[in-house]
Design a protein around this motif. Structure first.
Motif, short mmCIF file in Angstrom:
data_model
loop_
_atom_site.label_atom_id
_atom_site.label_comp_id
_atom_site.label_asym_id
_atom_site.label_seq_id
_atom_site.Cartn_x
_atom_site.Cartn_y
_atom_site.Cartn_z
N LYS A 19 0.86 -1.19 0.00
CA LYS A 19 0.00 0.00 0.00
C LYS A 19 0.89 1.23 0.00
O LYS A 19 1.83 1.33 0.79
N LEU A 20 0.57 2.17 -0.87
CA LEU A 20 1.24 3.46 -0.91
C LEU A 20 0.24 4.53 -0.47
O LEU A 20 -0.94 4.47 -0.80
N SER A 21 0.75 5.50 0.29
CA SER A 21 -0.07 6.63 0.70
C SER A 21 0.58 7.92 0.26
O SER A 21 1.80 8.01 0.12
N CYS A 22 -0.24 8.92 0.05
CA CYS A 22 0.24 10.23 -0.38
C CYS A 22 -0.49 11.30 0.40
O CYS A 22 -1.72 11.28 0.49
N LYS A 23 0.28 12.20 0.99
CA LYS A 23 -0.31 13.33 1.72
C LYS A 23 -0.05 14.59 0.91
O LYS A 23 1.10 14.90 0.59
N ILE A 24 -1.12 15.30 0.56
CA ILE A 24 -1.00 16.56 -0.14
C ILE A 24 -1.40 17.67 0.81
O ILE A 24 -2.52 17.66 1.33
N SER A 25 -0.51 18.59 1.06
CA SER A 25 -0.78 19.64 2.04
C SER A 25 -0.45 21.00 1.44
O SER A 25 0.12 21.11 0.36
N GLY A 26 -0.81 22.04 2.20
CA GLY A 26 -0.59 23.40 1.73
C GLY A 26 -1.84 23.96 1.08
O GLY A 26 -2.95 23.67 1.51
N THR A 27 -1.66 24.72 0.01
CA THR A 27 -2.77 25.35 -0.69
C THR A 27 -3.40 24.34 -1.63
O THR A 27 -3.06 24.25 -2.81
N THR A 28 -4.33 23.57 -1.11
CA THR A 28 -4.88 22.46 -1.89
C THR A 28 -6.21 22.78 -2.57
O THR A 28 -6.75 21.95 -3.28
N GLU A 29 -6.72 24.00 -2.34
CA GLU A 29 -8.05 24.32 -2.87
C GLU A 29 -8.09 24.29 -4.40
O GLU A 29 -9.14 24.03 -4.99
#
Length: 124
Positions: A19-29
Motif C-alpha cells: 500500500k502506498l499513501s500520499c499526503k497533499i498539504s498546503g494550498t490544496t483548494e
C-alpha cells in the motif's frame, strides 16, 4: 505552496500486496486531479491511477484489477492499494497533482506538483 509526500512502499513478493499513501498539504483548494505515476525502465513516467476532483477514478490497463486508487481516511490523502504484485510493478512511484482545470489525462509534464517518489521492489 503545495507539498506532496509519499509513504509506504518497500518490498513485496510476486502475488503479494503493498500500500502506498500520499499526503497533499498546503494550498490544496486549486488541486484538480491527483494521480500515481511510476518510472519505467526507459525512464518514462507511466500513469498508474488517477482520481479527479469529483472522485472519479481510473487505472491503467497494466494494473487493471490489481491496483486501486482511493481517498485516504485522513484529509487530502491518497492511497494506492497494490495487489497480485508482478515483477514489472517494481520501480519508483510518484504521487502528483494538477492545478484546477487540468484533467487527469494531461501529460505528466503538466502535473504541477510531485512528491519525491517512493521505491517499490518485487522479488521472491
Amino acid at each position: 505552496q503545495v507539498q506532496v509526500e509519499e509513504t509506504g512502499g518497500g518490498s513485496g513478493q510476486p502475488g503479494g500486496s503493498l500500500k502506498l499513501s500520499c499526503k497533499i498539504s498546503g494550498t490544496t483548494e486549486d488541486i484538480d486531479c491527483r494521480a500515481w505515476f511510476r518510472q519505467t525502465p526507459r525512464n518514462e513516467r507511466e500513469r498508474v491511477a488517477t482520481i479527479d476532483s469529483n472522485g472519479i477514478t481510473s487505472v491503467s490497463d497494466s494494473v487493471e484489477g490489481r491496483m486501486t486508487i482511493s481517498e485516504g481516511n485522513a484529509k487530502n490523502t491518497l492511497v494506492l492499494d497494490m495487489t497480485d504484485l508482478k515483477p514489472e510493478d517494481a520501480g519508483t512511484y510518484f504521487c502528483a497533482a494538477t492545478w484546477s482545470g487540468r484533467p487527469c489525462w494531461v501529460p505528466p509534464g503538466m502535473y504541477a506538483h510531485w512528491g519525491q517518489g517512493i521505491q517499490v521492489t518485487v522479488s521472491s
